[in-house]
Write an enzyme that holds these catalytic residues in place. Structure first.
Site, mmCIF file in Angstrom:
data_model
loop_
_atom_site.group_PDB
_atom_site.id
_atom_site.type_symbol
_atom_site.label_atom_id
_atom_site.label_comp_id
_atom_site.label_asym_id
_atom_site.label_seq_id
_atom_site.Cartn_x
_atom_site.Cartn_y
_atom_site.Cartn_z
ATOM 1 N N GLY A 76 9.728 11.642 -0.808
ATOM 2 C CA GLY A 76 10.411 11.748 -2.094
ATOM 3 C C GLY A 76 10.124 10.512 -2.926
ATOM 4 O O GLY A 76 10.581 10.368 -4.050
ATOM 5 N N SER A 121 4.511 9.353 -2.999
ATOM 6 C CA SER A 121 3.207 8.859 -2.544
ATOM 7 C C SER A 121 2.094 9.886 -2.770
ATOM 8 O O SER A 121 0.952 9.511 -3.031
ATOM 9 C CB SER A 121 3.267 8.424 -1.075
ATOM 10 O OG SER A 121 3.601 9.504 -0.238
ATOM 11 N N ALA A 160 6.918 0.248 7.548
ATOM 12 C CA ALA A 160 6.335 -1.076 7.281
ATOM 13 C C ALA A 160 5.803 -1.199 5.857
ATOM 14 O O ALA A 160 4.863 -1.946 5.610
ATOM 15 C CB ALA A 160 5.237 -1.402 8.310
ATOM 16 N N SER A 161 6.369 -0.451 4.931
ATOM 17 C CA SER A 161 5.931 -0.526 3.527
ATOM 18 C C SER A 161 4.419 -0.443 3.418
ATOM 19 O O SER A 161 3.776 -1.202 2.705
ATOM 20 C CB SER A 161 6.434 -1.832 2.886
ATOM 21 O OG SER A 161 7.766 -1.684 2.461
ATOM 22 N N ARG A 162 3.826 0.487 4.160
ATOM 23 C CA ARG A 162 2.378 0.518 4.257
ATOM 24 C C ARG A 162 1.736 1.677 3.512
ATOM 25 O O ARG A 162 0.520 1.721 3.346
ATOM 26 C CB ARG A 162 1.958 0.564 5.736
ATOM 27 C CG ARG A 162 2.500 1.769 6.498
ATOM 28 C CD ARG A 162 2.154 1.708 7.988
ATOM 29 N NE ARG A 162 0.751 1.875 8.240
ATOM 30 C CZ ARG A 162 0.116 3.042 8.177
ATOM 31 N NH1 ARG A 162 0.768 4.141 7.880
ATOM 32 N NH2 ARG A 162 -1.180 3.106 8.421
ATOM 33 N N ALA A 171 -2.192 -3.285 -6.049
ATOM 34 C CA ALA A 171 -0.793 -2.945 -5.764
ATOM 35 C C ALA A 171 -0.300 -3.540 -4.453
ATOM 36 O O ALA A 171 -1.058 -3.695 -3.498
ATOM 37 C CB ALA A 171 -0.634 -1.429 -5.722
ATOM 38 N N LYS A 172 0.990 -3.855 -4.434
ATOM 39 C CA LYS A 172 1.687 -4.203 -3.187
ATOM 40 C C LYS A 172 2.875 -3.262 -3.036
ATOM 41 O O LYS A 172 3.176 -2.453 -3.910
ATOM 42 C CB LYS A 172 2.189 -5.652 -3.243
ATOM 43 C CG LYS A 172 1.091 -6.694 -3.264
ATOM 44 C CD LYS A 172 1.632 -8.102 -2.924
ATOM 45 C CE LYS A 172 2.322 -8.766 -4.079
ATOM 46 N NZ LYS A 172 2.610 -10.205 -3.836
ATOM 47 N N GLU A 197 10.730 -1.045 0.525
ATOM 48 C CA GLU A 197 11.700 -1.799 1.308
ATOM 49 C C GLU A 197 12.180 -3.038 0.564
ATOM 50 O O GLU A 197 13.356 -3.380 0.588
ATOM 51 C CB GLU A 197 11.100 -2.163 2.664
ATOM 52 C CG GLU A 197 10.749 -0.918 3.464
ATOM 53 C CD GLU A 197 10.325 -1.204 4.890
ATOM 54 O OE1 GLU A 197 11.202 -1.299 5.755
ATOM 55 O OE2 GLU A 197 9.113 -1.318 5.128
#
Ligand code: FES
Ligand code: FES
Lengths: 162, 796
Positions: B509, B512, B549-551, B738-739, B743
């Site tokens: 949601g 991505s 892991a915010s990956r 981008a990063k 989280e």
């Protein structure tokens, strides 16, 4: 008798449905499990989240705690009944455009609450919007863009009337 | 790798130079029209032919041995298909939080879970399960199962669980204790040196802080569907975040080969880490195998509170030694996390937390020590932030106490000590484009910090007290360098020049899928809506390691660029043959490749695909590209959070007026979706700070508030104004610069709120969250009493 079966006539989205139901079944159960109308969501079943909201005679109500048998003669509108000739209606479109939809699980309930709110109060203040949505939980959006979507809906609906 | 890496960076640059078409644009979530219509099929909306219903019998005991299970009555109930429990099920140990198939490190992922075990270890643990024709019959049937238990000594309260000599909540505890795995302890100096340096510093501070167990509160309850067929194939649908690891764990637990297990992610109704770990999928799978029917297992909301996952409750002690200017000389953090009845992600969350110690502040000596502990409570697990909100709440409130004591502005104290871009941190790692200092400075200006802080400080009489506070936080981007981190993307050209992208990543949601369509669209010069994005199905999509892991954007986005660039090269090559021009003479615009000099000399993607399939200039072939991206850079996202609020000192009620986060997430690929992440992160952080806590009865182990009525998440009328600011300088290593954001959006909120409340109450010490009305009232009463004593003393 818990298992007593009743025959009821329900007016859902303008269509009359003739149904055999258990007298304890909630409207949510009938919508989802009997009629396979799954746009209305189960979020809690305890009247706390608003995911299951529908319009009953124009009022937004949580369908998870309303026995279906009490609804004969009332006009029930679900998220499936809001479309405009198969297209998203103004409120639905505004939720999309405002970016108010993330996971979307709260969205049908939010849109139902918005419909009831704007019907009663076409130009709500920010506080009135927040008051009008306080029975609907959302975990994704912080309500920010949902509030924006309601404002956008209000402007667009006013425009279309005026 | 490095050549490929340079190539994609050059390619990105060429797009930036000519102006980005899709990246950076406010494009709405591609799933939102379906969702607005109520037509999206979430897992609970799926209807499979022949589907029956599952129900689990949950333990009423915090810790007990199962002596006997009598299922006769349940089995005799008409409509019941199967009854499963410890005595008739496979007994293979696993860890539902496992990430790698070969992950066998006992430190990271101890295996402590079974489908059913001989002992139950928390109220809500699985005892048995049934499948039946209807949900109602399944519910009746579990009530007919008769179980004889023998009570075992338990450690429910976390204060008790961490003490040596308390009953073991789980037999896997280290050396008879409740320690899960091992203590993790490291720094850039020894622990002894660090402590000595703290003690001998001119100023020494030490604070202990407690953070609560909270629930993700996703609106979609947990639900799984399993379908086992005659050919021996088990298909599992789950609203989850990590299909490949789910396949590994489920195949292991049910003793099936991986080719016979297919896991498919369904549209997510919210997850936030709470659907990252295998929960009851194994039960649904076994019920389907025993019933030979598709089985749906839907948890009601109460069950979703008591038998899923939650954020680790924590106790942290932070000690810091500083010189007179406020420069950190040494800092030590000691952390204890409550992992609940099973290991799950406990030790790994400690590891993730430890990293935050070193990538926010610099000090000559920095040392972290942490461990997770078993207790007879529901298992904790991944939750947005993963150890990060706990350490930030503890350390950032500690930093504010230091600032007040030294008479330094909290903003200045932080600016003095934060890590700097492209410089090494205390562990000697390059900090890349870590723009935390710029975040602080931007917030200072945008929030009008000095003035608001001063006004609030001067206005602290009467019933409503204003407070202004801030803090800072950091979050990573993927697992590198701790573990390997890769993702594979396949893009296929369709005959009409549109495309399909296959990825093992999971859209929760968050948007991505939309992000990947923008990135691929940019590289292929194709409108994002012409690219279909197929996600997370173990039999169809290539490997990814899950939404954690915010990956997702960082790793998956880079993989998308690689695959799209590969396809772009193939398209150019074919076009060059068709047009008899060198590729350097070609340009791409809206799926047409033409001569740089003469736009009339051109061919469309459709013609190129047809030419390749006909083999006009080589072998006949399908235009597809598959590329894996491996992360080779550890980069961090940063935030500085500013807030103003008001405390009613009669009731202890806090009204938050504004929250202004300044994020350094590199280039923002889609501002609309980015803002959604930030707003939601603030919402979750506010609940963490002020209202949310899973309350557990320390005698019985029961959760006292397992409903949305009693578990208090912020509602629309309680939310403050949220003002989002960014420091958007691109991060080289990220896709288009981008990063991560997901989280980081929640990590720093609680600390800022606590600091502002403390400010409102005359810098009173607050040593826990949530700051409930009850807790604040007790603090206010104690403070009033103390102030009276001080006044009296002054009179004498
Ligand atoms: S499902 Fe009805 S209020 Fe939550
Ligand atoms: S959009 Fe996910 S709960 Fe509201």
């Amino acid at each position: 008798m818990d298992n007593e079966i009743l025959f009821v006539e329900l007016n859902i989205n303008g269509e009359l449905k003739y149904l055999h139901i258990n007298k304890k079944w909630t409207l949510l159960h009938v919508l989802r499990e009997v009629l396979n109308m799954t746009g209305t969501k189960y979020g809690c079943g305890t009247n706390d989240c608003g995911a299951c909201r529908v319009l009953i005679n124009g009022e937004a109500k949580n369908s998870c705690v309303i026995p279906a048998k009490n609804l004969e003669g009332k006009e029930i509108i679900t998220i499936e009944g809001l479309q405009d000739n198969g297209s998203l209606n103004t409120i639905q479109k505004s939720f999309v455009d405002a970016g108010a939809i993330q996971c979307g699980f709260c969205t049908p309930g939010m849109i139902i609450s918005t419909s009831a709110l704007l019907k009663k109060n076409p130009r709500p203040s920010e506080n009135e919007i927040r008051e009008g949505l306080k029975d609907n939980l959302c975990r994704c959006t912080g309500y920010v863009k949902i509030v924006e979507a309601v404002k956008l809906s209000s402007v667009r609906l006013e425009g279309s009337i005026g | 790798m490095s050549d490929r890496y340079t190539d994609i960076k050059n390619l990105e640059k060429s797009f930036r130079d000519k102006g980005l078409k899709y990246v950076g644009k406010r494009i709405f979530n591609r799933e939102s029209e379906m969702k607005a219509a109520g037509e999206t099929i979430y897992i609970d909306d799926m209807r499979i032919k022949g589907m029956i219903y599952g129900k689990i019998l949950f333990s009423p005991h915090a810790h007990a041995k199962i002596i006997k299970i009598d299922t006769k009555k349940a089995e005799a109930l008409p409509g019941v298909h199967a009854v499963i429990h410890y005595f008739n099920s496979p007994h293979v140990v696993y860890n539902g939080a496992a990430r790698f198939y070969m992950d066998s490190s006992p430190m990271d992922m101890p295996r402590t879970e079974y489908i059913f075990d001989e002992t139950v270890k928390y109220v809500g643990d699985r005892v048995a399960a049934v499948s039946a024709d209807t949900q109602k019959i399944a519910e009746q049937a579990v009530k007919l199962i008769e179980v004889e238990y023998q009570d075992l000594p338990s450690s429910i309260d976390f204060n008790k669980a961490v003490v040596n000599g308390s009953p073991q909540a789980n037999p896997n505890g280290k050396d008879g204790s409740n320690i899960c795995g091992e203590w993790l302890a490291y720094g850039n100096a020894t622990e002894e040196e660090t402590k000595e340096s703290i003690e001998s510093a001119e100023f020494t501070f030490k604070d202990t802080f407690r953070t609560p167990r909270v629930h993700h509160g996703y609106m979609e309850p947990v639900c799984h569907i399993a379908d086992y067929t005659r050919e021996g194939k088990l298909t599992i649908w789950s609203s989850c975040q990590n299909v490949f690891c789910f396949r590994d764990v489920i195949a292991r637990a049910l003793e099936l080969s991986q080719s016979k297990v297919r896991v498919i992610k369904t549209v997510s109704g919210g997850a936030f880490g709470g659907k990252l770990e295998v929960m009851h999928e194994v039960v649904a799978g076994l019920l389907s195998m025993r019933s030979r029917r598709p089985v749906k297992l839907l948890l009601n909301r109460k069950e979703t509170f008591i038998s899923t996952r939650s954020r680790h409750e924590a106790i942290l002690t932070v000690s810091t030694g500083l010189n007179r200017d406020g420069k950190i000389l040494a800092q030590h953090v000691e952390s204890r996390l409550n992992t609940g009845a099973y290991a799950g992600a406990g030790p790994n969350t400690v590891g993730a937390q430890s990293e935050k110690m070193f990538v926010l502040y610099n000090g000559d000596k920095m040392f972290y020590r942490g461990a997770s502990f078993y207790s007879n409570t529901p298992p904790a697990g991944a939750m947005r932030g993963y150890g990060s909100p706990q350490i930030h709440a503890a350390r950032e409130t500690h930093m504010d106490r230091i600032a007040v004591a030294l008479g330094i502005d909290p903003v200045e104290l932080r600016k003095l000590n934060v890590v700097l871009p492209y410089k090494n941190n205390s562990l000697g790692n390059n900090m890349h484009n870590a723009l935390i200092k710029e975040c602080i400075e931007t917030g200072e200006k945008e929030f009008n910090w000095a003035k608001r802080r001063k006004n609030a400080g001067e206005n602290q009489s009467g019933r409503y007290r204003r407070g202004v506070g801030m803090d800072i936080a950091v979050h990573g981007n993927g697992w590198f360098p701790v573990y390997q981190d890769l993702s594979t993307v396949t893009i296929k050209m369709n005959n009409d020049g549109t495309a399909v992208l296959l990825t093992g990543t999971h859209d929760l949601g968050t948007g991505s899928r939309t992000i990947f369509s923008q990135i691929a669209g940019e590289v292929l010069d194709m409108s994002p809506d012409l690219i279909e994005i197929i996600e997370a199905d173990t039999d169809i999509t290539p490997l990814d390691l899950g939404a954690q892991a915010s990956r997702t954007t960082y790793i998956g986005g880079n993989a998308t660029i690689l695959a799209a660039a590969n396809l772009r090269t193939q398209l150019l090559k074919e076009a060059s043959a068709i047009l008899k021009l060198d590729d350097s003479e070609l340009i791409i615009k809206d799926r047409i490749i033409s001569s740089r000099n003469d736009p009339q000399i051109s061919c469309s993607y459709t013609e190129i695909v047809a030419s390749a399939q006909a083999g006009k200039y080589g072998v006949q072939r399908d235009l597809t590209a598959t590329e894996s991206f491996e992360s080779v850079n550890s980069v961090d996202s940063y935030v500085a959070v500013f807030t103003e609020l008001e405390v009613d000192i009669n009731t202890g009620k806090v009204r938050v007026i504004e929250v202004l986060p300044v994020h350094n997430s590199g280039k923002v690929i889609n501002p609309l979706l980015f803002e959604g992440q930030v707003n939601g992160g603030v919402h979750m952080g506010l609940g963490y700070a002020l209202s949310e806590e899973m309350l557990i009865d320390s005698e019985t182990g029961r959760i006292k508030n397992p409903s949305f009525g009693k578990y208090k998440m912020f509602r629309a009328d309680q939310m403050p104004k949220i003002t989002i600011r960014t420091v958007e300088s691109p991060e080289e290593a990220g896709p288009f610069g981008a990063k991560s954001i997901g989280e980081c959006a929640t990590d720093g909120v609680a600390g800022a709120i606590v600091n502002a409340v403390s400010h409102a109450l005359g810098n009173v010490k607050l040593d826990r969250i949530p700051l409930t009305e009850e807790y604040l009232k007790s603090v206010i009463i104690a403070k009033v009493a103390a102030d009276i004593v001080i006044e009296e003393n002054e009179c004498e």
